[in-house]
Design a protein around this motif. Structure first.
Motif, mmCIF file in Angstrom:
data_model
loop_
_atom_site.group_PDB
_atom_site.id
_atom_site.type_symbol
_atom_site.label_atom_id
_atom_site.label_comp_id
_atom_site.label_asym_id
_atom_site.label_seq_id
_atom_site.Cartn_x
_atom_site.Cartn_y
_atom_site.Cartn_z
ATOM 1 N N ASN A 83 0.878 -1.393 -0.113
ATOM 2 C CA ASN A 83 -0.024 -0.045 0.033
ATOM 3 C C ASN A 83 1.066 1.300 0.079
ATOM 4 N N ASP A 84 2.023 1.060 0.385
ATOM 5 C CA ASP A 84 2.830 2.292 0.569
ATOM 6 C C ASP A 84 3.603 2.553 -0.687
ATOM 7 N N LEU A 85 3.467 1.542 -1.774
ATOM 8 C CA LEU A 85 3.979 1.536 -3.015
ATOM 9 C C LEU A 85 5.472 0.790 -3.193
ATOM 10 N N SER A 86 5.806 0.345 -2.074
ATOM 11 C CA SER A 86 7.298 -0.188 -2.075
ATOM 12 C C SER A 86 6.997 -1.527 -2.547
ATOM 13 N N VAL A 87 8.120 -2.121 -3.186
ATOM 14 C CA VAL A 87 8.052 -3.611 -3.594
ATOM 15 C C VAL A 87 7.651 -4.786 -2.715
ATOM 16 N N ASP A 88 6.862 -5.360 -2.962
ATOM 17 C CA ASP A 88 6.144 -6.671 -2.048
ATOM 18 C C ASP A 88 7.007 -7.919 -2.500
ATOM 19 N N ILE A 89 8.042 -8.067 -1.690
ATOM 20 C CA ILE A 89 8.680 -9.223 -2.085
ATOM 21 C C ILE A 89 8.098 -10.347 -1.746
ATOM 22 N N GLU A 90 7.572 -10.489 -0.565
ATOM 23 C CA GLU A 90 6.726 -11.912 -0.136
ATOM 24 C C GLU A 90 5.722 -12.116 -1.375
ATOM 25 N N ALA A 91 5.130 -11.182 -1.958
ATOM 26 C CA ALA A 91 3.913 -11.400 -2.995
ATOM 27 C C ALA A 91 4.727 -11.727 -4.216
ATOM 28 N N LEU A 92 5.693 -11.389 -4.580
ATOM 29 C CA LEU A 92 6.566 -11.616 -5.806
ATOM 30 C C LEU A 92 7.044 -12.954 -5.579
ATOM 31 N N ILE A 93 7.167 -13.486 -4.610
ATOM 32 C CA ILE A 93 7.741 -14.695 -4.486
ATOM 33 C C ILE A 93 6.423 -15.656 -4.730
ATOM 34 N N ARG A 94 5.337 -15.446 -4.301
ATOM 35 C CA ARG A 94 4.114 -15.916 -4.286
ATOM 36 C C ARG A 94 3.713 -16.115 -5.522
ATOM 37 N N VAL A 95 3.914 -15.231 -6.631
ATOM 38 C CA VAL A 95 3.583 -14.890 -7.865
ATOM 39 C C VAL A 95 4.456 -16.013 -8.825
ATOM 40 N N VAL A 96 5.557 -15.902 -8.421
ATOM 41 C CA VAL A 96 6.492 -16.778 -8.993
ATOM 42 C C VAL A 96 6.275 -18.154 -8.857
ATOM 43 N N ASN A 97 6.013 -18.606 -7.387
ATOM 44 C CA ASN A 97 5.700 -20.032 -7.171
ATOM 45 C C ASN A 97 4.407 -20.308 -7.797
ATOM 46 N N PHE A 98 3.427 -19.597 -7.766
ATOM 47 C CA PHE A 98 2.214 -19.842 -8.306
ATOM 48 C C PHE A 98 2.288 -19.962 -9.879
ATOM 49 N N SER A 99 3.297 -19.473 -10.702
ATOM 50 C CA SER A 99 3.355 -19.612 -12.032
ATOM 51 C C SER A 99 3.956 -20.773 -12.153
ATOM 52 N N ILE A 100 5.013 -21.131 -11.512
ATOM 53 C CA ILE A 100 5.873 -22.484 -11.884
ATOM 54 C C ILE A 100 5.212 -23.640 -11.243
ATOM 55 N N ASP A 101 4.230 -23.612 -10.121
ATOM 56 C CA ASP A 101 3.416 -24.615 -10.102
ATOM 57 C C ASP A 101 2.319 -24.986 -10.717
ATOM 58 N N GLY A 102 1.843 -23.902 -11.403
ATOM 59 C CA GLY A 102 0.927 -23.822 -12.668
ATOM 60 C C GLY A 102 1.364 -24.652 -13.734
ATOM 61 N N GLY A 103 2.593 -24.887 -13.955
ATOM 62 C CA GLY A 103 3.086 -25.291 -15.245
ATOM 63 C C GLY A 103 3.803 -24.571 -16.229
ATOM 64 N N VAL A 104 3.857 -23.126 -16.210
ATOM 65 C CA VAL A 104 4.369 -22.480 -17.182
ATOM 66 C C VAL A 104 5.888 -22.867 -17.418
ATOM 67 N N GLU A 105 6.328 -22.543 -18.686
ATOM 68 C CA GLU A 105 7.697 -23.037 -19.058
ATOM 69 C C GLU A 105 8.818 -22.118 -18.816
ATOM 70 N N TYR A 106 8.584 -20.929 -19.065
ATOM 71 C CA TYR A 106 9.625 -19.785 -18.196
ATOM 72 C C TYR A 106 9.072 -18.643 -17.890
ATOM 73 N N LEU A 107 9.854 -17.728 -17.181
ATOM 74 C CA LEU A 107 9.546 -16.486 -16.628
ATOM 75 C C LEU A 107 10.327 -15.294 -17.199
ATOM 76 N N VAL A 108 9.687 -14.160 -17.439
ATOM 77 C CA VAL A 108 10.050 -13.138 -17.878
ATOM 78 C C VAL A 108 10.140 -11.877 -17.063
ATOM 79 N N ILE A 109 11.512 -11.417 -16.529
ATOM 80 C CA ILE A 109 11.349 -10.451 -15.584
ATOM 81 C C ILE A 109 11.646 -8.969 -16.100
ATOM 82 N N LEU A 110 10.925 -7.962 -15.641
ATOM 83 C CA LEU A 110 11.045 -6.824 -16.241
ATOM 84 C C LEU A 110 10.926 -6.390 -17.565
#
Length: 295
Positions: free
Chosen positions: A17-44
């Motif tokens: 909410n303070d507009l800082s990067v939410d590291i814990e949420a980013l980790i959840r997004v990464v794991n959710f994508s990987i666990d869901g079966g995507v083949e690769y991740l694109v950063i930035l």
């Protein structure tokens, strides 16, 4: 590039909410994508809101995703801009050992000619120690990388291995697919026509919606690559309304509300972007509720 066939996701950057990067949420997004079966991740990529992030924040995102991924999937890093020399300097100084490729957008704002676009990517090719995925998105850059320019680059530079084609023009993509070198890949940058592009000979998608529904969307692309037309189309037509919704009021505002609805991350974006309005939020929430019908 074999490892980059299928579904890649252009990771959004969760903010608190303070507009800082939410590291814990980013980790959840990464794991959710990987666990869901995507083949690769694109950063930035564009979806990451990197235009409103500081250098230190970008480095934080890069290192967080590298750590969360922990070698599980190939990583692609967005390295591009409208200052050719600045991009070249970054490629010469950045440690790219953790990445399978870079994704490099066509120069924006300057509106170069096709020759200027060619010379820009030629300079990047000569500087990059790893493979390059061109990124054509005229709606954001103000100029279109024409098929003849893509094919010229693909034929002349071995480390230019693919294009993320996001002109929203299936005919243009097919012209590249028709005449491309054998080992060059055409990747959809548009979720709505990702499956038709695969059926036409494309290699997959770098997706926005895929990080919100990784299991379903990556399965759709795999079915498409295996020419399971009816099964792939069933998923595609189910998600069409949601694809429209997540881009209706700007990206990544839409996908961030999907995360909010799923309980993965907050729907906070940085100005000049704003959250989706209440009406769209309710429609996205309703779609998320019914999406378990595909499970």
């Amino acid at each position: 590039m074999q490892a980059l066939i299928g579904t890649g996701v252009a990771l959004a950057t969760p903010f608190k909410n303070d507009l800082s990067v939410d590291i814990e949420a980013l980790i959840r997004v990464v794991n959710f994508s990987i666990d869901g079966g995507v083949e690769y991740l694109v950063i930035l990529g564009t979806t990451a809101e990197n235009a409103t992030m500081t250098h230190d924040e970008k480095e934080l995102v890069i290192q967080t995703v590298i750590g969360a991924n922990n070698g599980r999937l190939p990583l692609v890093l967005g390295v591009g801009g409208n200052n050719t020399q600045e991009v070249v300097n970054e490629l010469k100084t950045r440690n790219l050992l953790d990445f399978a490729a870079i994704l490099s957008i066509s120069p924006y704002y300057n509106k170069p000619t096709q020759e200027g676009i060619y010379q820009h990517f030629k300079a990047i090719s000569l500087a990059s120690p790893i493979p390059i995925i061109l990124y054509n998105v005229p709606s954001r850059t103000g100029s279109n990388v024409l098929p003849k320019t893509v094919l010229r680059l693909a034929n002349e530079f071995n480390n230019i291995v693919a294009i993320k084609e996001a002109a929203g023009d299936l005919e243009q993509a097919m012209k590249i697919i028709k005449d491309k070198p054998k080992n060059f890949h055409v990747i959809s940058g548009d979720d709505m026509i990702a499956l038709p592009m695969v059926f036409a000979g494309g290699s997959g998608v770098i997706s926005v919606i895929g990080q919100g529904f990784p299991k379903e969307f990556s399965e759709m692309i795999r079915l498409g690559l295996n020419r399971k037309v009816d099964a792939a189309n069933k998923i595609h037509y189910f998600f069409m309304d949601c694809i429209e919704m997540i881009f209706e009021q700007g990206n990544p505002a839409g996908i961030k509300h999907v995360f909010h609805s799923l309980g993965i991350a907050q729907n906070t974006v940085r100005l000049p972007l704003v959250k989706v309005d209440e009406s769209l939020a309710l429609r996205i929430d309703e779609f998320v509720k019914k999406s378990n019908k595909l499970s």
